[in-house]
Design a protein around this motif. Sequence first.
Motif, mmCIF file in Angstrom:
data_model
loop_
_atom_site.group_PDB
_atom_site.id
_atom_site.type_symbol
_atom_site.label_atom_id
_atom_site.label_comp_id
_atom_site.label_asym_id
_atom_site.label_seq_id
_atom_site.Cartn_x
_atom_site.Cartn_y
_atom_site.Cartn_z
ATOM 1 N N PHE A 161 2.545 -45.699 -17.252
ATOM 2 C CA PHE A 161 2.911 -45.984 -18.639
ATOM 3 C C PHE A 161 4.359 -46.484 -18.675
ATOM 4 O O PHE A 161 5.207 -46.006 -17.921
ATOM 5 C CB PHE A 161 2.785 -44.721 -19.498
ATOM 6 N N ASP A 162 4.623 -47.447 -19.556
ATOM 7 C CA ASP A 162 5.977 -47.991 -19.651
ATOM 8 C C ASP A 162 6.875 -47.099 -20.495
ATOM 9 O O ASP A 162 6.481 -46.007 -20.921
ATOM 10 C CB ASP A 162 5.940 -49.425 -20.181
ATOM 11 N N LYS A 163 8.089 -47.556 -20.755
ATOM 12 C CA LYS A 163 9.061 -46.727 -21.472
ATOM 13 C C LYS A 163 8.660 -46.432 -22.909
ATOM 14 O O LYS A 163 9.155 -45.477 -23.517
ATOM 15 C CB LYS A 163 10.436 -47.384 -21.435
ATOM 16 N N THR A 164 7.739 -47.225 -23.462
ATOM 17 C CA THR A 164 7.248 -46.966 -24.825
ATOM 18 C C THR A 164 6.023 -46.055 -24.824
ATOM 19 O O THR A 164 5.494 -45.728 -25.878
ATOM 20 C CB THR A 164 6.895 -48.282 -25.542
ATOM 21 N N GLY A 165 5.567 -45.659 -23.619
ATOM 22 C CA GLY A 165 4.396 -44.788 -23.521
ATOM 23 C C GLY A 165 3.078 -45.522 -23.561
ATOM 24 O O GLY A 165 2.038 -44.915 -23.814
ATOM 25 N N LYS A 166 3.090 -46.824 -23.300
ATOM 26 C CA LYS A 166 1.861 -47.621 -23.291
ATOM 27 C C LYS A 166 1.367 -47.819 -21.854
ATOM 28 O O LYS A 166 2.169 -48.065 -20.949
ATOM 29 C CB LYS A 166 2.095 -48.989 -23.942
ATOM 30 N N LEU A 167 0.058 -47.759 -21.662
ATOM 31 C CA LEU A 167 -0.527 -47.917 -20.338
ATOM 32 C C LEU A 167 -0.383 -49.362 -19.867
ATOM 33 O O LEU A 167 -0.793 -50.295 -20.553
ATOM 34 C CB LEU A 167 -2.008 -47.533 -20.373
ATOM 35 N N VAL A 168 0.198 -49.531 -18.667
ATOM 36 C CA VAL A 168 0.388 -50.883 -18.128
ATOM 37 C C VAL A 168 -0.368 -51.099 -16.817
ATOM 38 O O VAL A 168 -0.558 -52.228 -16.385
ATOM 39 C CB VAL A 168 1.879 -51.213 -17.924
ATOM 40 N N TYR A 169 -0.788 -49.992 -16.174
ATOM 41 C CA TYR A 169 -1.551 -50.120 -14.929
ATOM 42 C C TYR A 169 -2.425 -48.884 -14.731
ATOM 43 O O TYR A 169 -2.001 -47.763 -15.022
ATOM 44 C CB TYR A 169 -0.631 -50.277 -13.715
ATOM 45 N N LYS A 170 -3.633 -49.103 -14.206
ATOM 46 C CA LYS A 170 -4.480 -47.975 -13.825
ATOM 47 C C LYS A 170 -5.302 -48.369 -12.603
ATOM 48 O O LYS A 170 -5.724 -49.514 -12.459
ATOM 49 C CB LYS A 170 -5.408 -47.559 -14.973
ATOM 50 N N GLY A 171 -5.484 -47.404 -11.694
ATOM 51 C CA GLY A 171 -6.294 -47.669 -10.514
ATOM 52 C C GLY A 171 -5.707 -47.073 -9.256
ATOM 53 O O GLY A 171 -5.190 -45.950 -9.249
ATOM 54 N N ALA A 172 -5.766 -47.832 -8.170
ATOM 55 C CA ALA A 172 -5.388 -47.356 -6.845
ATOM 56 C C ALA A 172 -3.910 -47.570 -6.555
ATOM 57 O O ALA A 172 -3.228 -48.359 -7.223
ATOM 58 C CB ALA A 172 -6.220 -48.080 -5.788
ATOM 59 N N ILE A 173 -3.417 -46.889 -5.522
ATOM 60 C CA ILE A 173 -2.038 -47.078 -5.073
ATOM 61 C C ILE A 173 -1.886 -48.457 -4.435
ATOM 62 O O ILE A 173 -0.907 -49.162 -4.673
ATOM 63 C CB ILE A 173 -1.639 -45.973 -4.079
ATOM 64 N N GLU A 224 -7.879 -47.989 -22.026
ATOM 65 C CA GLU A 224 -7.600 -49.407 -21.846
ATOM 66 C C GLU A 224 -6.102 -49.673 -21.721
ATOM 67 O O GLU A 224 -5.271 -48.900 -22.200
ATOM 68 C CB GLU A 224 -8.168 -50.213 -23.022
ATOM 69 N N ILE A 225 -5.759 -50.790 -21.084
ATOM 70 C CA ILE A 225 -4.367 -51.207 -20.969
ATOM 71 C C ILE A 225 -3.775 -51.358 -22.381
ATOM 72 O O ILE A 225 -4.389 -51.957 -23.260
ATOM 73 C CB ILE A 225 -4.254 -52.531 -20.187
ATOM 74 N N GLY A 226 -2.595 -50.810 -22.570
ATOM 75 C CA GLY A 226 -1.954 -50.820 -23.885
ATOM 76 C C GLY A 226 -2.140 -49.534 -24.660
ATOM 77 O O GLY A 226 -1.481 -49.324 -25.686
ATOM 78 N N ALA A 227 -3.014 -48.650 -24.174
ATOM 79 C CA ALA A 227 -3.271 -47.378 -24.858
ATOM 80 C C ALA A 227 -2.077 -46.435 -24.683
ATOM 81 O O ALA A 227 -1.370 -46.482 -23.677
ATOM 82 C CB ALA A 227 -4.533 -46.722 -24.306
ATOM 83 N N PRO A 228 -1.840 -45.552 -25.670
ATOM 84 C CA PRO A 228 -0.753 -44.573 -25.543
ATOM 85 C C PRO A 228 -1.152 -43.436 -24.599
ATOM 86 O O PRO A 228 -2.328 -43.285 -24.256
ATOM 87 C CB PRO A 228 -0.585 -44.062 -26.976
ATOM 88 N N ILE A 229 -0.188 -42.652 -24.190
ATOM 89 C CA ILE A 229 -0.452 -41.508 -23.310
ATOM 90 C C ILE A 229 -1.379 -40.527 -24.027
ATOM 91 O O ILE A 229 -1.054 -40.049 -25.120
ATOM 92 C CB ILE A 229 0.853 -40.782 -22.940
ATOM 93 N N PRO A 230 -2.540 -40.200 -23.457
ATOM 94 C CA PRO A 230 -3.461 -39.260 -24.107
ATOM 95 C C PRO A 230 -2.919 -37.829 -24.105
ATOM 96 O O PRO A 230 -2.234 -37.426 -23.156
ATOM 97 C CB PRO A 230 -4.723 -39.345 -23.248
ATOM 98 N N LYS A 231 -3.204 -37.100 -25.153
ATOM 99 C CA LYS A 231 -2.838 -35.681 -25.252
ATOM 100 C C LYS A 231 -1.384 -35.442 -24.819
ATOM 101 O O LYS A 231 -1.063 -34.472 -24.118
ATOM 102 C CB LYS A 231 -3.797 -34.829 -24.411
ATOM 103 N N ALA A 232 -0.519 -36.323 -25.284
ATOM 104 C CA ALA A 232 0.861 -36.346 -24.801
ATOM 105 C C ALA A 232 1.673 -35.106 -25.152
ATOM 106 O O ALA A 232 2.606 -34.744 -24.429
ATOM 107 C CB ALA A 232 1.571 -37.595 -25.341
ATOM 108 N N GLU A 233 1.343 -34.452 -26.262
ATOM 109 C CA GLU A 233 2.157 -33.314 -26.711
ATOM 110 C C GLU A 233 1.593 -31.958 -26.289
ATOM 111 O O GLU A 233 2.282 -30.943 -26.414
ATOM 112 C CB GLU A 233 2.295 -33.344 -28.244
ATOM 113 N N LEU A 234 0.373 -31.922 -25.779
ATOM 114 C CA LEU A 234 -0.195 -30.656 -25.340
ATOM 115 C C LEU A 234 0.468 -30.209 -24.044
ATOM 116 O O LEU A 234 0.910 -31.031 -23.235
ATOM 117 C CB LEU A 234 -1.706 -30.792 -25.125
#
Length: 201
Positions: free
Chosen positions: A145-157, A26-36
């Motif tokens: 994802f924005d500079k804080t690592g939060k999702l701000v957009y998902k989908g098509a180009i 969802e929008i606002g979610a952090p980057i998944p599996k960010a450290e792997l």
Amino acid sequence: MIKAFYLSCCTLFLSAATPNPEIALEIGAPIPKAELTWQDISGKEISLNAAKGKNGLLVIFAGNHCPYMHRNQDRIKQISQVASKNGIGVIMINSNEATRNEGESLAAMKEYAATMQYHGYYIVDKNSALADAFDANHTPECFLFDKTGKLVYKGAIDDSPGNAETVKVRLLQNAINETLAGKAVNVATSNSLGCNIRRRL
């Protein structure tokens, strides 16, 4: 009555025992599996956090032989350059595990990146773990994802994945512009149209 009670108990048990399906990111979610870390076409291991720039991260799920990837090749190259110039890290992810030994091998990924003159990260998503974590299902499919690592957009180009000549709304470009300006993204989600990610069954 006893039979109905028995069936209800069985249903409840099976529901509790069944694992939850992947939940959409969802929008606002952090980057998944960010450290792997994941293998890049350069041979190095890279994490999503390491790929992130000072102003954010653009993730693009990609494939080598998808017709929609080829139709969007110039657009992907252009938007990647815009993102990089503005401090947004860019990483493409190949999650096509079912065809990993065919046209989606690491060698094929290197060849494709060279063909499209793409100089960013292009990583192998082992067992489609990232695709599952992002709930990504198509190529190309984008996550910003924005500079804080939060999702701000998902989908098509943009609003015309199949034909660059009929584009009216540059969805991802608009999202990048608004994010860089510190504004909320006006259109934060859109339907991605493309080839299905080939997960291993």
